[in-house]
Design an enzyme around this catalytic site. Structure first.
Site, PDB file in Angstrom:
ATOM      1  N   GLY A  87      69.882  37.772  19.308  1.00  0.00           N
ATOM      2  CA  GLY A  87      68.559  37.779  18.698  1.00  0.00           C
ATOM      3  C   GLY A  87      67.869  36.432  18.654  1.00  0.00           C
ATOM      4  CG  ASP A  88      67.162  34.402  15.755  1.00  0.00           C
ATOM      5  OD1 ASP A  88      66.050  34.721  16.207  1.00  0.00           O
ATOM      6  OD2 ASP A  88      67.531  34.685  14.612  1.00  0.00           O
TER       7      ASP A  88
END
Length: 132
Positions: free
Chosen positions: A16-17
């Protein structure tokens, strides 16, 4: 040793990041004129620095950088550390599984470079990152 839940969490965080990438950087001091620079980076707002540092401590094989725009980056760049981290999270990756597999190939090929042809094969693998 991290628990399965911790490894899954880190994989989700990377999905996700985070970013898995490699590039060829022109560098005349290297034998073939380029430096192969592989990285894994996870990002977070500086507002969450304390919690982010706790997450980074779980990983334990990179270094933290504070950007001027208020973003924190945890950067993994050593070949052994890249392999170690990817081995730990690969079974849990979803979005970045293809990039992880390609990174394993690149790191293995990087160790095998003995001549121009080997380096050309390595450069072709690096070029495949653009397609992902």
């Amino acid at each position: 040793m991290l628990t399965q839940n911790q490894r899954a969490y880190l994989a989700g965080f990377l999905d996700g990041d985070g970013s898995i990438y490699v590039r060829l950087k022109p560098n005349s001091t290297y034998r073939y004129g380029f430096q192969v620079a592989p990285y894994i980076v996870v990002f977070q707002s500086q507002k969450n620095q304390k919690k982010f540092e706790e997450i980074c401590a779980l990983i334990g094989v990179g270094h933290l950088r504070v950007r001027k725009d208020g973003i924190l980056e945890y950067i993994i760049s050593r070949n052994d550390a890249l392999n170690e981290f990817l081995e730990m999270v690969k079974p849990f990756l979803i979005l970045k599984k293809d990039q992880a597999n390609l990174m394993f190939e690149i790191l293995a090929q990087k160790e095998k470079v003995k001549g121009q042809e080997d380096f050309a094969r390595l450069a072709q693998l690096v070029d495949r990152f653009r397609d992902l």
